[in-house]
Write an enzyme that holds these catalytic residues in place. Structure first.
Site, PDB file in Angstrom:
ATOM      1  N   GLU A   1      42.990  31.572  55.233  1.00  0.00           N
ATOM      2  CA  GLU A   1      43.177  31.893  53.814  1.00  0.00           C
ATOM      3  C   GLU A   1      42.109  32.865  53.305  1.00  0.00           C
ATOM      4  OE1 GLU A   1      44.737  27.555  52.358  1.00  0.00           O
ATOM      5  OE2 GLU A   1      42.584  27.863  52.407  1.00  0.00           O
TER       6      GLU A   1
ATOM      7  N   GLY B   1      40.414  35.547  51.094  1.00  0.00           N
ATOM      8  CA  GLY B   1      40.569  36.172  49.788  1.00  0.00           C
ATOM      9  C   GLY B   1      39.668  37.396  49.736  1.00  0.00           C
TER      10      GLY B   1
ATOM     11  N   TYR C   1      26.005  33.679  39.877  1.00  0.00           N
ATOM     12  CA  TYR C   1      25.285  33.193  41.054  1.00  0.00           C
ATOM     13  C   TYR C   1      24.473  34.273  41.763  1.00  0.00           C
ATOM     14  CZ  TYR C   1      30.254  33.660  42.523  1.00  0.00           C
ATOM     15  OH  TYR C   1      31.556  34.059  42.696  1.00  0.00           O
TER      16      TYR C   1
ATOM     17  N   CYS D   1      26.192  40.212  24.601  1.00  0.00           N
ATOM     18  CA  CYS D   1      25.043  39.610  23.930  1.00  0.00           C
ATOM     19  C   CYS D   1      24.540  38.397  24.691  1.00  0.00           C
ATOM     20  CB  CYS D   1      25.406  39.245  22.506  1.00  0.00           C
ATOM     21  SG  CYS D   1      25.754  40.708  21.554  1.00  0.00           S
TER      22      CYS D   1
ATOM     23  N   TYR E   1      37.037  38.545  42.987  1.00  0.00           N
ATOM     24  CA  TYR E   1      36.347  37.749  41.974  1.00  0.00           C
ATOM     25  C   TYR E   1      35.673  38.606  40.898  1.00  0.00           C
ATOM     26  CZ  TYR E   1      37.255  34.503  45.734  1.00  0.00           C
ATOM     27  OH  TYR E   1      37.889  33.784  46.709  1.00  0.00           O
TER      28      TYR E   1
END
Ligand SMILES: *Cc1c(COP(=O)(O)O)cnc(C)c1O
Length: 432
Positions: free
Chosen positions: A288, A290, A332, A359, A388
């Protein structure tokens, strides 16, 4: 990385053969530009990797990385299967006319509506995550008089990271059934009692941005210990083993990803050996990816605006986007590389951070970048933003979402319109 980008004789960056300053002018910024040739090449690396070894397989694109109708059409054209984790992602797949028998549904809290939509559309497989879901699924299949293929998601107690892996024993994760404490076996027994759920095999996903193969090998061994045990005690044989995604890509020079084919080789070798060792049938192999399908295929273009220089501390340049189109650095500490697309061959002498315009002090794209002398109006191109990025974008500060353009064979095509202010307020209701 960057096979798909070059510098032309105007010293401009090109992607898929097209001058990106032309794209920035034509479509505005911030702009995601995907090189479709590169998407196809990544997909083919996995698909052909299995084909050449003559191994039955499904390569399911994890559509959470970037889901749009055009993207899913390309995935369909390349013969990929598809992972969805929500009704929205499934709806997009339906709108892209994606073959439903190649759609797999994930999620650690699938709702009744999500499961019903999956059942109604006869999707290829549900990846069962928890006991509540088993019960819901049983009730809904009964109610609709249907049956479905399923995989059991297990946590094998191996966490793979970029360059290493950790044996965690009992994994502290919100996903799946634990192998070590008997929960997976209890789930297996519950599912086997139900004739409407056909248990095709096991699933695990051990991490993301993984640059080594040991974690996958460990996970395969754990899965086969379990399968051998269940074969002995219950006569069970798995038709499918799904090893998830997580194959790493290059964001910066420090990243040294493996060739995509080499993951395939390792998985095939280990699964074949283990099946042989335990005298079990060789299962179909599903993966899978991505990030590895789309991550390195896109760049984001921004226009540079203001500048702030703090002597002996740091220089900041600000661009016309930020955490609304790429939250990964803020979320992250993800690292990226970037250049000035309109000065691509100039000597780099100016050290700076790149700030977004939201902001939030944490709204930064890069903390340390070397660029040529920067002026307002320059076009900054950030590399490897295909996964992402858009899919995690938000409306914070009421910024409309960016546009997305596909380039291939020297042509550019708008595949997601830039949002308008009308789009932004379309769900607002008056209180006057
Ligand atoms: C996120 C996820 C993937 C895709 O991960 P990548 O790192 O993008 O390859 C695949 N499978 C599952 C279950 C996931 O949660």
């Amino acid at each position: 990385m960057k096979q798909h980008v070059e510098i032309n004789d105007l010293d401009h960056l090109t992607i898929g053969g097209i001058d990106v300053t032309y794209l920035a002018e034509k479509y505005g910024t911030p702009l995601f530009v995907y090189d479709v040739e590169q998407i196809r090449a990544n997909a083919k690396a996995f698909v052909n990797g299995f084909k050449e070894l003559n191994i039955p397989a499904q390569v399911a694109y994890a559509s959470k990385a970037f889901s749009s109708i055009a993207m899913l059409q390309v995935a369909k054209q390349e013969g990929l299967s598809l992972d969805v984790v929500s009704q929205g992602e499934l709806y997009t797949a339906i709108q892209a006319d994606f073959p439903m028998d190649k759609v797999h549904m994930h999620g650690n809290n699938k709702s009744v509506a999500e499961l019903e939509m999956a059942i109604e559309h006869n999707i290829g497989c549900i990846v069962i995550d928890n006991f509540h879901e088993i019960q819901l699924l049983e009730e809904l299949l009964q109610k609709h008089d249907r049956s479905i293929h399923a995989l059991l998601r297990v946590t094998p107690g191996i966490e793979a990271h970029t360059h290493d892996y950790i044996l965690t024993g009992n994994e502290d994760s919100k996903f799946g059934f634990d192998l070590a404490n008997g929960q997976a076996e209890e789930a297996f027994k519950q599912i086997k009692r139900n004739s409407r759920i056909q248990l095709k095999g096991l699933h695990c996903h051990i991490g993301s941005q993984i640059f080594e193969t040991d974690g996958f090998v460990m996970a395969i061994r754990r899965l086969f210990e379990t399968l051998a045990n269940w074969h002995e005690r219950y006569g069970y044989q798995a038709d499918v083993l799904n090893l998830g995604g997580g194959f790493g890509i290059r964001y910066t020079k420090e990243d040294e990803p493996l060739a995509l084919e080499s993951y395939v080789e390792v998985l095939v070798k280990e699964i074949t050996e283990q099946a042989h060792y335990y005298k079990l049938n060789s299962p179909e192999i599903w993966i899978e990816p991505g990030r590895a399908i789309v991550g390195n295929t896109a760049i984001t273009l921004y226009t540079v605006g203001s500048k702030k220089e703090i002597p002996n501390v740091r220089n900041y340049i600000a661009i016309d986007g930020g955490m609304t189109d790429n939250i990964r650095p803020a979320l992250y500490q993800a690292k990226y590389d970037a250049i000035l697309a309109n000065k691509a061959a100039r000597e780099k002498t100016y050290q700076t951070a790149v700030a977004g315009k939201c902001c939030e002090s944490g709204d930064m794209l890069l903390w340390d970048l070397l660029l040529p002398e920067v002026e307002p109006g320059d076009i900054l191109a950030v590399f490897s933003t295909g996964a992402y990025g858009y899919s995690m974008s938000s409306h914070y500060n009421r910024f409309p979402k960016a546009a997305v353009v596909f380039v291939e064979n020297g042509h550019d095509k708008l595949v997601m319109r830039r949002e308008s202010y009308q789009d932004l307020i379309r769900n607002d209701l008056s209180y006057e």
